[in-house]
Design a protein around this motif. Structure first.
Motif, PDB file in Angstrom:
ATOM      1  N   SER A 160     -39.763 -59.367 -18.305  1.00 43.05           N
ATOM      2  CA  SER A 160     -41.141 -58.002 -18.331  1.00 43.05           C
ATOM      3  C   SER A 160     -41.578 -58.016 -17.230  1.00 43.05           C
ATOM      4  N   ARG A 161     -41.820 -58.488 -16.173  1.00 42.57           N
ATOM      5  CA  ARG A 161     -42.362 -58.000 -15.056  1.00 42.57           C
ATOM      6  C   ARG A 161     -42.045 -56.163 -14.883  1.00 42.57           C
ATOM      7  N   PRO A 162     -43.113 -55.997 -14.222  1.00 41.81           N
ATOM      8  CA  PRO A 162     -43.842 -54.561 -13.848  1.00 41.81           C
ATOM      9  C   PRO A 162     -42.425 -54.518 -13.369  1.00 41.81           C
ATOM     10  N   GLY A 163     -41.759 -53.652 -12.730  1.00 41.42           N
ATOM     11  CA  GLY A 163     -40.811 -52.967 -12.396  1.00 41.42           C
ATOM     12  C   GLY A 163     -39.668 -53.609 -12.212  1.00 41.42           C
ATOM     13  N   ALA A 164     -39.424 -54.220 -13.176  1.00 42.02           N
ATOM     14  CA  ALA A 164     -38.599 -55.161 -13.107  1.00 42.02           C
ATOM     15  C   ALA A 164     -36.886 -53.821 -13.540  1.00 42.02           C
ATOM     16  N   GLU A 165     -35.423 -54.368 -13.652  1.00 45.69           N
ATOM     17  CA  GLU A 165     -34.362 -53.526 -13.685  1.00 45.69           C
ATOM     18  C   GLU A 165     -34.769 -53.322 -15.389  1.00 45.69           C
ATOM     19  N   GLU A 166     -33.905 -52.565 -15.860  1.00 53.79           N
ATOM     20  CA  GLU A 166     -33.265 -52.269 -16.946  1.00 53.79           C
ATOM     21  C   GLU A 166     -32.127 -52.754 -16.893  1.00 53.79           C
ATOM     22  N   VAL A 167     -31.783 -53.760 -18.481  1.00 54.22           N
ATOM     23  CA  VAL A 167     -30.644 -54.847 -18.698  1.00 54.22           C
ATOM     24  C   VAL A 167     -30.525 -54.343 -19.762  1.00 54.22           C
ATOM     25  N   SER A 168     -29.037 -53.839 -20.678  1.00 53.38           N
ATOM     26  CA  SER A 168     -28.039 -53.664 -21.535  1.00 53.38           C
ATOM     27  C   SER A 168     -28.924 -54.950 -22.750  1.00 53.38           C
ATOM     28  N   PRO A 169     -28.340 -54.521 -23.626  1.00 57.52           N
ATOM     29  CA  PRO A 169     -28.494 -55.356 -25.040  1.00 57.52           C
ATOM     30  C   PRO A 169     -27.254 -56.192 -24.892  1.00 57.52           C
ATOM     31  N   GLU A 170     -26.183 -55.866 -23.794  1.00 54.54           N
ATOM     32  CA  GLU A 170     -24.725 -56.224 -23.886  1.00 54.54           C
ATOM     33  C   GLU A 170     -25.816 -57.838 -22.840  1.00 54.54           C
ATOM     34  N   GLU A 171     -25.742 -57.113 -21.519  1.00 57.46           N
ATOM     35  CA  GLU A 171     -25.953 -58.128 -20.380  1.00 57.46           C
ATOM     36  C   GLU A 171     -27.074 -59.211 -21.015  1.00 57.46           C
ATOM     37  N   GLU A 172     -28.122 -58.373 -21.878  1.00 62.22           N
ATOM     38  CA  GLU A 172     -28.845 -59.612 -22.153  1.00 62.22           C
ATOM     39  C   GLU A 172     -28.921 -60.698 -23.253  1.00 62.22           C
ATOM     40  N   TYR A 173     -27.439 -59.778 -23.791  1.00 65.43           N
ATOM     41  CA  TYR A 173     -26.618 -61.361 -25.009  1.00 65.43           C
ATOM     42  C   TYR A 173     -26.316 -61.883 -24.181  1.00 65.43           C
ATOM     43  N   SER A 174     -25.582 -61.789 -22.916  1.00 67.95           N
ATOM     44  CA  SER A 174     -24.305 -62.595 -21.978  1.00 67.95           C
ATOM     45  C   SER A 174     -25.328 -63.884 -21.853  1.00 67.95           C
ATOM     46  N   ARG A 175     -26.302 -63.086 -21.151  1.00 69.35           N
ATOM     47  CA  ARG A 175     -26.937 -64.319 -20.341  1.00 69.35           C
ATOM     48  C   ARG A 175     -27.688 -65.882 -21.386  1.00 69.35           C
ATOM     49  N   LEU A 176     -28.565 -64.839 -22.557  1.00 71.01           N
ATOM     50  CA  LEU A 176     -28.560 -65.863 -23.208  1.00 71.01           C
ATOM     51  C   LEU A 176     -27.805 -66.499 -23.982  1.00 71.01           C
ATOM     52  N   ALA A 177     -26.300 -66.060 -24.444  1.00 74.21           N
ATOM     53  CA  ALA A 177     -25.344 -67.135 -24.546  1.00 74.21           C
ATOM     54  C   ALA A 177     -24.616 -67.798 -23.868  1.00 74.21           C
ATOM     55  N   SER A 178     -24.666 -67.727 -22.476  1.00 75.92           N
ATOM     56  CA  SER A 178     -24.594 -68.657 -21.449  1.00 75.92           C
ATOM     57  C   SER A 178     -25.202 -69.451 -21.437  1.00 75.92           C
ATOM     58  N   GLY A 179     -27.542 -69.547 -21.693  1.00 76.34           N
ATOM     59  CA  GLY A 179     -27.487 -70.389 -21.423  1.00 76.34           C
ATOM     60  C   GLY A 179     -28.056 -71.266 -22.544  1.00 76.34           C
ATOM     61  N   LEU A 180     -27.603 -70.607 -24.159  1.00 74.90           N
ATOM     62  CA  LEU A 180     -27.787 -71.141 -25.446  1.00 74.90           C
ATOM     63  C   LEU A 180     -26.179 -72.359 -25.170  1.00 74.90           C
ATOM     64  N   GLU A 181     -25.588 -71.526 -24.448  1.00 77.88           N
ATOM     65  CA  GLU A 181     -24.459 -72.730 -24.498  1.00 77.88           C
ATOM     66  C   GLU A 181     -24.381 -74.359 -24.084  1.00 77.88           C
ATOM     67  N   VAL A 182     -25.138 -73.925 -23.147  1.00 80.21           N
ATOM     68  CA  VAL A 182     -26.053 -75.216 -22.379  1.00 80.21           C
ATOM     69  C   VAL A 182     -26.943 -76.199 -23.074  1.00 80.21           C
ATOM     70  N   VAL A 183     -27.850 -75.179 -22.997  1.00 78.52           N
ATOM     71  CA  VAL A 183     -28.823 -75.767 -24.436  1.00 78.52           C
ATOM     72  C   VAL A 183     -28.219 -76.757 -25.447  1.00 78.52           C
ATOM     73  N   ARG A 184     -27.477 -76.536 -25.631  1.00 85.93           N
ATOM     74  CA  ARG A 184     -27.059 -76.986 -27.704  1.00 85.93           C
ATOM     75  C   ARG A 184     -26.038 -78.235 -26.896  1.00 85.93           C
ATOM     76  N   SER A 185     -25.164 -77.916 -25.335  1.00 85.10           N
ATOM     77  CA  SER A 185     -24.597 -79.444 -25.129  1.00 85.10           C
ATOM     78  C   SER A 185     -25.770 -80.325 -24.552  1.00 85.10           C
ATOM     79  N   VAL A 186     -26.172 -79.987 -24.218  1.00 84.84           N
ATOM     80  CA  VAL A 186     -27.251 -80.969 -23.420  1.00 84.84           C
ATOM     81  C   VAL A 186     -28.389 -81.163 -24.686  1.00 84.84           C
TER      82      VAL A 186
END
Length: 283
Positions: A68-94
């Motif tokens: 959310s920093r000023p000037g940050a690149e737009e990210v599609s909902p699909e890309e945002e979710y893909s990033r989050l899912a990859s992180g959440l999978e690790v969070v739930r395993s750790v």
């Protein structure tokens, strides 16, 4: 509402009481967050960061996939979710039982994170202004909600800092939105005055000085100050050098009634909370 009453929320079926302030650790699975030291990618690096925050005493993990920093690149909902899912999978395993917050302003992304990964808090920088479906979605999901104050978007917020009184105007806006959320059945609301979002450096310090006033809403108050411009710009340093300033201002936030510290450096914040509790208990 009595500002001296200790608030609490239901976070995924667990009662989270703020008799002692909580520490929310930031986990950025983005390539462009404003503080480069907070960025992690790859399962191994994410696992190490999550394990480290657990060991250091984080109460909540806040995972974000869209800067959310000023000037940050737009990210599609699909890309945002893909990033989050990859992180959440690790969070739930750790750290399977972690209380997890997802930092997103998109209702569809929030829904998938809650339904597929057991996220129990939605942290919305737009406070419902960036996606009109967000509040109904949160009500339907019955999760806790961080209501942050912001004007405009991350790209335009820097031009929207004209307030009659920044503290009074921000509080009035948040109180109105809390009422709207309650009418939709959202009962577990955390408020965030939005340090750095449509606020000048001077306005951020006024908000911090007046932070206790926000407790009149009865909602837990989150302070997200960590390594922000209000610290490094006046000092003539960089975000990477702002750990000391962050601790100083987190101390002020706690003295002024903050219930949650959202931070990059968990150990520093946990130690600050412990020392401030000693001060409080010695009265």
């Amino acid at each position: 509402m009595n500002p001296h009453i200790t608030p609490s929320i239901n976070a995924g079926g667990r009662l989270l009481s703020f008799d002692v302030p909580k520490v929310m650790g930031i986990l950025n699975v983005t390539p462009d967050s404003f503080y480069s030291g907070s960025r992690v990618s790859g399962s191994k690096a994410i696992a190490e960061r999550v394990a480290g925050m657990r060991e250091e005493g984080a109460d909540i993990l806040d995972i974000g996939g869209y800067s959310s920093r000023p000037g940050a690149e737009e990210v599609s909902p699909e890309e945002e979710y893909s990033r989050l899912a990859s992180g959440l999978e690790v969070v739930r395993s750790v750290w399977q039982e972690a209380i997890v917050s997802v930092d997103t302003f998109r209702a569809e992304v929030a829904r998938r994170c809650v339904e597929e990964w057991g996220v129990s808090i939605v942290n919305d920088i737009g406070g419902g202004t960036l996606d009109p479906a967000m509040w109904d979605t949160v009500a339907d999901l019955r999760v806790a909600y961080v209501l942050m104050h912001m004007r405009g978007t991350p790209k335009t917020m820097g031009t929207l800092t004209d307030y009659n009184d920044v503290s009074a105007d921000t509080l009035t806006d948040l109180a109105f939105r809390i009422s709207e959320l309650r009418s939709k059945g959202v009962s577990d609301v955390i408020i965030d005055p939005g340090f750095g979002f449509a606020k000048t450096v001077e306005q951020n310090y006024r908000l911090l000085a007046d932070l206790r006033e926000f407790r009149i809403t009865g909602a837990p108050v989150l302070a997200g100050i960590s390594r922000k411009t209000m610290i490094w710009k006046p000092l003539g340093i960089t975000p990477a050098e702002a750990a000391n300033g962050t601790t100083a201002l987190n101390t002020v936030a706690l003295l002024n009634g903050a219930d949650i510290l959202r931070v990059h450096d968990v150990r520093n914040a946990v130690e600050t909370v412990k020392l401030m509790e000693l001060l409080k208990n010695d009265k």
